[in-house]
Design a protein around this motif. Structure first.
Motif, mmCIF file in Angstrom:
data_model
loop_
_atom_site.group_PDB
_atom_site.id
_atom_site.type_symbol
_atom_site.label_atom_id
_atom_site.label_comp_id
_atom_site.label_asym_id
_atom_site.label_seq_id
_atom_site.Cartn_x
_atom_site.Cartn_y
_atom_site.Cartn_z
ATOM 1 N N ILE A 1 9.151 -77.292 -7.451
ATOM 2 C CA ILE A 1 10.455 -76.763 -6.681
ATOM 3 C C ILE A 1 9.537 -74.832 -7.335
ATOM 4 O O ILE A 1 9.109 -74.441 -7.432
ATOM 5 C CB ILE A 1 10.787 -76.985 -8.496
ATOM 6 N N GLY A 2 10.483 -74.317 -6.404
ATOM 7 C CA GLY A 2 10.320 -72.850 -6.117
ATOM 8 C C GLY A 2 11.247 -71.849 -5.391
ATOM 9 O O GLY A 2 12.190 -72.589 -5.786
ATOM 10 N N PRO A 3 11.001 -70.886 -4.491
ATOM 11 C CA PRO A 3 12.082 -70.017 -4.665
ATOM 12 C C PRO A 3 13.319 -70.501 -3.225
ATOM 13 O O PRO A 3 14.407 -70.288 -4.056
ATOM 14 C CB PRO A 3 11.226 -69.145 -3.690
ATOM 15 N N ALA A 4 12.649 -71.625 -2.392
ATOM 16 C CA ALA A 4 13.565 -72.920 -1.625
ATOM 17 C C ALA A 4 14.561 -73.176 -2.794
ATOM 18 O O ALA A 4 15.714 -73.286 -2.612
ATOM 19 C CB ALA A 4 13.155 -73.655 -0.972
ATOM 20 N N GLU A 5 14.304 -74.041 -3.329
ATOM 21 C CA GLU A 5 15.076 -74.607 -4.562
ATOM 22 C C GLU A 5 15.219 -74.048 -5.373
ATOM 23 O O GLU A 5 16.975 -73.898 -5.318
ATOM 24 C CB GLU A 5 14.001 -75.554 -5.340
ATOM 25 N N TRP A 6 15.038 -72.736 -5.722
ATOM 26 C CA TRP A 6 16.250 -72.106 -6.365
ATOM 27 C C TRP A 6 17.242 -71.371 -6.021
ATOM 28 O O TRP A 6 18.059 -71.406 -7.045
ATOM 29 C CB TRP A 6 15.314 -71.074 -7.662
ATOM 30 N N LEU A 7 16.649 -71.291 -4.848
ATOM 31 C CA LEU A 7 18.054 -70.631 -4.050
ATOM 32 C C LEU A 7 19.680 -71.671 -3.663
ATOM 33 O O LEU A 7 20.514 -71.211 -4.303
ATOM 34 C CB LEU A 7 17.950 -70.016 -3.174
ATOM 35 N N SER A 8 19.062 -72.902 -3.713
ATOM 36 C CA SER A 8 19.894 -74.204 -3.197
ATOM 37 C C SER A 8 20.538 -73.927 -5.215
ATOM 38 O O SER A 8 22.011 -74.150 -4.576
ATOM 39 C CB SER A 8 19.515 -74.933 -2.636
ATOM 40 N N LEU A 9 19.718 -73.998 -5.705
ATOM 41 C CA LEU A 9 20.491 -74.888 -6.766
ATOM 42 C C LEU A 9 21.184 -73.460 -7.821
ATOM 43 O O LEU A 9 22.329 -73.452 -8.298
ATOM 44 C CB LEU A 9 19.218 -74.170 -7.880
ATOM 45 N N THR A 10 21.511 -72.056 -6.968
ATOM 46 C CA THR A 10 21.804 -71.019 -7.942
ATOM 47 C C THR A 10 22.858 -71.504 -6.696
ATOM 48 O O THR A 10 24.210 -71.169 -7.154
ATOM 49 C CB THR A 10 20.944 -69.853 -7.220
ATOM 50 N N LYS A 11 22.961 -71.552 -5.433
ATOM 51 C CA LYS A 11 23.988 -71.437 -4.954
ATOM 52 C C LYS A 11 24.996 -72.619 -5.238
ATOM 53 O O LYS A 11 25.640 -72.586 -5.628
ATOM 54 C CB LYS A 11 23.826 -71.542 -3.589
ATOM 55 N N ARG A 12 24.565 -73.558 -5.570
ATOM 56 C CA ARG A 12 25.795 -75.485 -6.279
ATOM 57 C C ARG A 12 26.060 -74.809 -7.299
ATOM 58 O O ARG A 12 27.490 -74.771 -7.444
ATOM 59 C CB ARG A 12 24.346 -76.351 -6.057
ATOM 60 N N ILE A 13 25.370 -74.193 -8.008
ATOM 61 C CA ILE A 13 25.955 -74.074 -9.719
ATOM 62 C C ILE A 13 27.053 -72.992 -9.443
ATOM 63 O O ILE A 13 27.879 -72.985 -10.353
ATOM 64 C CB ILE A 13 24.668 -73.247 -10.271
ATOM 65 N N ASN A 14 26.584 -71.657 -8.846
ATOM 66 C CA ASN A 14 27.996 -71.172 -8.178
ATOM 67 C C ASN A 14 29.520 -71.333 -7.840
ATOM 68 O O ASN A 14 30.371 -70.743 -7.686
ATOM 69 C CB ASN A 14 27.306 -69.905 -7.726
ATOM 70 N N PHE B 1 15.514 -67.313 -13.140
ATOM 71 C CA PHE B 1 15.971 -66.888 -11.666
ATOM 72 C C PHE B 1 17.337 -66.986 -11.947
ATOM 73 O O PHE B 1 18.308 -66.804 -11.521
ATOM 74 C CB PHE B 1 15.677 -67.788 -11.404
ATOM 75 N N LEU B 2 18.089 -68.523 -12.656
ATOM 76 C CA LEU B 2 19.121 -68.504 -12.786
ATOM 77 C C LEU B 2 20.094 -67.593 -13.970
ATOM 78 O O LEU B 2 20.684 -66.891 -13.816
ATOM 79 C CB LEU B 2 19.612 -69.943 -13.402
ATOM 80 N N HIS B 3 19.455 -67.183 -15.043
ATOM 81 C CA HIS B 3 19.352 -66.055 -15.487
ATOM 82 C C HIS B 3 20.177 -64.682 -15.054
ATOM 83 O O HIS B 3 20.221 -64.405 -15.490
ATOM 84 C CB HIS B 3 18.386 -66.631 -17.053
ATOM 85 N N LEU B 4 19.296 -64.602 -13.992
ATOM 86 C CA LEU B 4 19.569 -63.742 -13.241
ATOM 87 C C LEU B 4 20.331 -63.804 -11.590
ATOM 88 O O LEU B 4 20.987 -62.121 -11.407
ATOM 89 C CB LEU B 4 17.818 -63.073 -12.817
ATOM 90 N N THR B 5 21.008 -64.951 -11.321
ATOM 91 C CA THR B 5 21.208 -64.798 -10.638
ATOM 92 C C THR B 5 22.998 -65.630 -10.644
ATOM 93 O O THR B 5 23.708 -65.910 -10.013
ATOM 94 C CB THR B 5 20.197 -65.369 -9.250
ATOM 95 N N ILE B 6 23.509 -66.270 -11.819
ATOM 96 C CA ILE B 6 24.315 -66.886 -11.338
ATOM 97 C C ILE B 6 25.324 -66.215 -11.892
ATOM 98 O O ILE B 6 25.463 -64.716 -12.669
ATOM 99 C CB ILE B 6 23.694 -67.885 -12.663
ATOM 100 N N LYS B 7 26.406 -66.381 -11.238
ATOM 101 C CA LYS B 7 27.757 -65.285 -11.544
ATOM 102 C C LYS B 7 28.565 -65.760 -12.140
ATOM 103 O O LYS B 7 30.368 -65.718 -11.952
ATOM 104 C CB LYS B 7 27.961 -64.773 -9.862
ATOM 105 N N SER B 8 28.543 -65.715 -13.437
ATOM 106 C CA SER B 8 29.918 -66.323 -14.708
ATOM 107 C C SER B 8 29.277 -66.120 -16.103
ATOM 108 O O SER B 8 27.950 -66.908 -15.564
ATOM 109 C CB SER B 8 30.206 -68.370 -13.921
ATOM 110 N N SER B 9 29.965 -66.193 -16.191
ATOM 111 C CA SER B 9 30.190 -66.426 -18.100
ATOM 112 C C SER B 9 30.336 -68.027 -18.336
ATOM 113 O O SER B 9 29.478 -67.702 -19.613
ATOM 114 C CB SER B 9 31.355 -65.540 -18.757
ATOM 115 N N LYS B 10 30.406 -68.714 -17.918
ATOM 116 C CA LYS B 10 30.644 -69.959 -18.374
ATOM 117 C C LYS B 10 28.815 -70.729 -18.927
ATOM 118 O O LYS B 10 27.459 -70.143 -17.840
ATOM 119 C CB LYS B 10 30.612 -71.174 -17.020
#
Length: 334
Positions: free
Chosen positions: A68-81, A107-116
């Motif tokens: 897992i690296g940057p490509a997976e981080w981006l996919s994961l962030t997009k899905r969680i958002n 990475f998610l700590h800095l890029t997820i756009k929700s307080s949930k």
């Protein structure tokens, strides 16, 4: 009653928490076998979760976290958002291998756009092994994600009952279940033995909804490399980063920010070439602070971020600016 309990989305990525070993005594061979159970199979092992939350689950990928690296981080962030944008989803759990869990979480700590609540968990022993921690860690992660007290705290991790801030948590031991620690800063609380989720402190650095980083429209991230200093290290690896055209460099030095002479000279040349260089420390705790000499050489200092997390912040910072003072501000605020 079922309609009153929260809906939690579980996004699985593989790792030891889903690993399959050859027998119940295997704690080391399963990563090489590379087999994983599905998230639905993991959840079937803990039917008690039905009393805590309504679950929807998916396998985003199914790999060891070394893959897992940057490509997976981006996919994961997009899905969680996407998930946290839904009114019916109260929180999200991510299952992940422990090798890079702390990096994905930050990475998610800095890029997820929700307080949930977004909670990352893993396991040190696969579900096929005797005394596995996979089941309890997954159950605890769902408990935390469903707890109102976890909202607004940024991305959290939980293993071994301990709730940690994604910014601070570090893997410290190769095999023990108590491997994840926050260094000197202290963990946040417990998913405790009486079923309660108890927090005693909250993160103060900027995260989630108040960061300036947005990656949902990005397909890639700037390349940033880490060079680890050691006694007698020189310009070889730093010059390789320069020759590669990397967009940033983190130099992991000694103590509070000292470096072998030839290494720091090469790093200064990288700055002259236009490559931002962050000075970090291979020490397990404490800050790297600015000095007149470092200021004169236009270096950036990492504060107390470990090198692997300084890399993540620099990668995201470079999506916003190339300006050195602005990048240094980010290291003071995040």
């Amino acid at each position: 009653m079922a309609a009153q309990i929260p809906r939690i989305a579980v996004v699985a990525t593989g790792g030891s928490i889903a690993g399959v070993g050859p027998d119940r005594m295997d704690f080391i061979l399963y990563p090489e076998l590379g087999e994983h159970i599905t998230i639905q199979e993991s959840l079937a092992r803990i039917p008690e979760v039905a009393d805590i939350a309504r679950i929807e689950a998916e396998d985003l990928v199914s790999v060891g976290s070394t893959a897992i690296g940057p490509a997976e981080w981006l996919s994961l962030t997009k899905r969680i958002n996407q998930l946290v944008d839904r009114a019916d989803v109260a929180g999200v759990v991510v299952t992940h291998g422990t090798a890079t869990l702390e990096e994905t979480a930050y990475f998610l700590h800095l890029t997820i756009k929700s307080s949930k609540a977004v909670v990352v968990t893993g396991a040190m022993r696969p579900p096929t092994a005797i005394s596995t921690d996979a089941d309890l860690n997954l159950l605890d992660a769902i408990r935390v994600a469903a707890a109102p007290v976890a909202a607004g705290k940024g991305v959290l991790t939980i293993l071994n009952n301990e709730i940690q801030c994604a910014r601070d948590v570090v893997k410290t031991n190769t095999f023990r279940v108590e491997t994840f620690k926050p260094n000197e800063l202290g963990f946040l609380g417990y998913a405790d033995s009486d079923g309660e989720v108890v927090l005693y402190r909250a993160p103060l650095r900027r995260h989630t909804t108040v960061t300036e980083f947005s990656v949902d429209d990005r397909d890639s991230l700037p390349r940033v490399d880490i060079v680890y200093c050691y006694a007698g290290s020189d310009e070889l690896l730093i010059d390789a980063v320069r020759a590669n055209g990397s967009q940033g460099l983190v130099l992991a030095g000694f103590g509070g920010g000292s470096f072998p002479p030839r290494a720091i000279e090469a790093a200064a040349q990288a700055v002259t070439d236009g490559i931002p260089v962050v000075l970090a420390s291979r020490s397990l705790a404490g800050r790297v602070v600015m000095t007149p000499r470092k200021e004169e050489q236009n270096f950036i200092v990492s504060d107390n971020l470990q090198p692997q997390k300084a890399r993540i912040l620099l990668m995201l910072g470079l999506t916003v600016t190339q300006e050195r003072q602005e990048l240094q501000r980010m290291f003071a605020e995040y």
